[in-house]
Motif scaffolding. Structure first.
Motif, PDB file in Angstrom:
ATOM      1  N   THR A 158      50.709  28.924  44.743  1.00 22.61           N
ATOM      2  CA  THR A 158      49.437  29.319  45.357  1.00 22.61           C
ATOM      3  C   THR A 158      49.012  30.739  44.974  1.00 22.61           C
ATOM      4  N   ILE A 159      47.713  30.865  44.862  1.00 18.12           N
ATOM      5  CA  ILE A 159      47.059  32.163  44.685  1.00 18.12           C
ATOM      6  C   ILE A 159      46.942  32.765  46.088  1.00 18.12           C
ATOM      7  N   THR A 160      47.007  34.072  46.204  1.00 22.60           N
ATOM      8  CA  THR A 160      46.701  34.702  47.485  1.00 22.60           C
ATOM      9  C   THR A 160      45.236  35.153  47.448  1.00 22.60           C
ATOM     10  N   PRO A 161      44.370  34.465  48.182  1.00 19.38           N
ATOM     11  CA  PRO A 161      42.955  34.826  48.141  1.00 19.38           C
ATOM     12  C   PRO A 161      42.747  36.228  48.715  1.00 19.38           C
ATOM     13  N   MET A 162      41.883  36.986  48.059  1.00 19.02           N
ATOM     14  CA  MET A 162      41.607  38.348  48.558  1.00 19.02           C
ATOM     15  C   MET A 162      40.104  38.584  48.645  1.00 19.02           C
ATOM     16  N   THR A 163      39.744  39.529  49.498  1.00 23.32           N
ATOM     17  CA  THR A 163      38.340  39.901  49.600  1.00 23.32           C
ATOM     18  C   THR A 163      38.048  40.931  48.516  1.00 23.32           C
ATOM     19  N   GLU A 164      36.781  41.238  48.334  1.00 27.41           N
ATOM     20  CA  GLU A 164      36.399  42.197  47.291  1.00 27.41           C
ATOM     21  C   GLU A 164      37.046  43.563  47.507  1.00 27.41           C
ATOM     22  N   ASN A 165      37.355  43.906  48.758  1.00 22.80           N
ATOM     23  CA  ASN A 165      38.043  45.203  48.941  1.00 22.80           C
ATOM     24  C   ASN A 165      39.562  45.109  49.016  1.00 22.80           C
ATOM     25  N   GLY A 166      40.086  43.987  48.546  1.00 20.36           N
ATOM     26  CA  GLY A 166      41.525  43.912  48.329  1.00 20.36           C
ATOM     27  C   GLY A 166      42.371  43.523  49.532  1.00 20.36           C
ATOM     28  N   GLU A 167      41.698  43.063  50.599  1.00 23.20           N
ATOM     29  CA  GLU A 167      42.474  42.566  51.742  1.00 23.20           C
ATOM     30  C   GLU A 167      42.694  41.063  51.558  1.00 23.20           C
ATOM     31  N   ILE A 168      43.710  40.541  52.211  1.00 19.52           N
ATOM     32  CA  ILE A 168      43.962  39.101  52.094  1.00 19.52           C
ATOM     33  C   ILE A 168      42.893  38.328  52.865  1.00 19.52           C
TER      34      ILE A 168
ATOM     35  N   THR B 266      54.844  34.437  41.717  1.00 20.59           N
ATOM     36  CA  THR B 266      54.163  35.234  40.700  1.00 20.59           C
ATOM     37  C   THR B 266      52.648  35.134  40.877  1.00 20.59           C
ATOM     38  N   THR B 267      52.154  33.905  40.913  1.00 23.35           N
ATOM     39  CA  THR B 267      50.721  33.655  41.025  1.00 23.35           C
ATOM     40  C   THR B 267      50.157  34.195  42.339  1.00 23.35           C
ATOM     41  N   GLY B 268      50.964  34.168  43.389  1.00 25.38           N
ATOM     42  CA  GLY B 268      50.531  34.653  44.699  1.00 25.38           C
ATOM     43  C   GLY B 268      50.656  36.154  44.850  1.00 25.38           C
ATOM     44  N   GLU B 269      51.033  36.846  43.740  1.00 30.10           N
ATOM     45  CA  GLU B 269      51.216  38.305  43.775  1.00 30.10           C
ATOM     46  C   GLU B 269      52.172  38.706  44.906  1.00 30.10           C
ATOM     47  N   GLY B 270      53.160  37.865  45.131  1.00 30.93           N
ATOM     48  CA  GLY B 270      54.092  38.085  46.242  1.00 30.93           C
ATOM     49  C   GLY B 270      54.735  39.460  46.240  1.00 30.93           C
ATOM     50  N   LEU B 271      55.054  39.955  45.032  1.00 22.79           N
ATOM     51  CA  LEU B 271      55.731  41.249  44.948  1.00 22.79           C
ATOM     52  C   LEU B 271      54.759  42.414  45.061  1.00 22.79           C
ATOM     53  N   SER B 272      53.464  42.125  45.119  1.00 27.02           N
ATOM     54  CA  SER B 272      52.463  43.185  45.289  1.00 27.02           C
ATOM     55  C   SER B 272      51.976  43.258  46.729  1.00 27.02           C
TER      56      SER B 272
END
Ligand SMILES: CC(=O)N[C@H](C=O)[C@@H](O)[C@H](O)[C@H](O)CO
Ligand SMILES: CC(=O)C(=O)O
Length: 320
Positions: free
Chosen positions: A15-25, A51-57
């Motif tokens: 899964t991708i982690t969806p984010m808003t334009e200001n970088g919040e989930i 990886t795709t979900g930017e889990g480590l970020s």
């Protein structure tokens, strides 16, 4: 508890982690995302915070919230929700593993720690074992991705006797192109009922021949349906049809790889195909360019992966 569950098999969308334009989930679209995977792509398993979900970020608190949201929204809709809980800090990894168990996830996966690295198989096993022990009722998967972790211990070596050390070990997510290593993982563990999940989407057919029991990948978010057709053809032993599907998928992946393909681009493509806004990635990743999105869209259309009817209003704006 979770153990009577059937073996994890078939396609698993990373899964991708969806984010808003200001970088919040952007938690608000996860329910819709679950429905899209199930109904439009025929994908009923997910791999969260990889990886795709930017889990480590993500922060630990964000990772917990994301995991919880997927489990909640996936209830009675998804077959299995596996949470990636790998981290550089063993403590954090254990905390996430325990949390995954508490929220009712179906399994956990862990990558090798990648800053201060384990240099031998035994050290890596010891690390994994400590994480697995924090969730003793959950199936445990090792996530082998040497190109990103820099930990090149062969999976075949790691699997040798692993269940004696990690009783909850149930399978491997293999994100590498070394089919000798992958084949030997399968060959040497035939008596176990492990899940052998391949993670290089453009080469899945070759891994199926080697005995893969399923696949985890980023492209199953939007090419799940096509890939399922390939799996069905393979199942029926119609290899030439299966190869047609694989080549078709390869034409797309090859095209985007040449333009520069990673998590940012996956977010843009998924926004385009599903109409669900995935938003930008988080730093250090950079948003995909408008040129990339336009070219990818044209390619998807030319391959018949995307009809005009699939294009939801506003999806182009959301990914621009
Ligand atoms: C490095 C990476 O993200 N690999 C993904 C899963 O492991 C794959 O799903 C790829 O995104 C895919 O195979 C395209 O190259
Ligand atoms: C592709 C994959 O499995 C991941 O994003 O972790």
């Amino acid at each position: 508890m979770a153990f009577p569950k059937k073996k994890l098999q078939g396609l698993v969308a990373a899964t991708i982690t969806p984010m808003t334009e200001n970088g919040e989930i952007n938690f608000s679209v996860i329910g819709q995302y679950v429905d899209y995977l199930v109904k439009e792509q025929g994908v009923k398993n997910i791999f969260v915070n990889g990886t795709t979900g930017e889990g480590l970020s993500l922060s630990i608190s964000e990772r917990r919230q994301v995991a919880e949201e997927w489990v909640t929204k996936g209830k009675d809709k998804l077959d299995q929700v596996v949470i990636h809980v790998g981290a550089l800090s063993l403590k954090e990894s254990q905390e996430l593993a325990q949390h995954a168990a508490e929220i009712g996830a179906d399994g956990i996966a862990v990558i090798a720690p990648f800053f201060l690295k384990p240099w031998t198989k035994d050290i890596l096993i010891n690390f994994l074992k400590e994480v697995a022990a924090a969730a003793p009722a959950l199936p445990f998967y090792y996530y082998h991705i040497p190109a990103l972790t820099g930990v090149k211990i062969r999976a075949e070596e790691l699997l040798d006797g692993i269940q004696d050390k990690i009783p909850t070990f149930r399978g491997l997510k293999f994100s590498d192109t070394d089919l000798l290593d992958f084949g030997q993982c399968v060959d040497q563990n035939r008596r176990q009922q492990f899940a052998f999940l391949f993670g290089v989407d453009e080469q899945l057919l070759s891994a199926l021949v080697m005995g893969a029991t399923g696949a985890v990948g980023s492209t199953y978010n939007y090419l799940g349906k096509k890939t399922n057709q390939m799996l069905e053809a393979f199942e029926r032993k119609d290899l030439s049809l299966a190869l047609n599907y694989q080549f078709c998928i390869q034409r797309f992946i090859n095209f985007v790889v040449k333009l520069g393909f990673g998590v940012s681009q996956t977010k843009a493509i998924m926004t385009l195909v599903s109409g669900i806004p995935m938003g930008p990635p988080r730093l250090p990743l950079q948003k995909a360019s408008r040129e990339f999105t336009d070219s990818a869209e044209a390619k998807l259309k030319s391959l018949d992966f995307l009809s005009f009817a699939d294009l939801k209003d506003g999806s182009l704006e959301a990914s621009s």
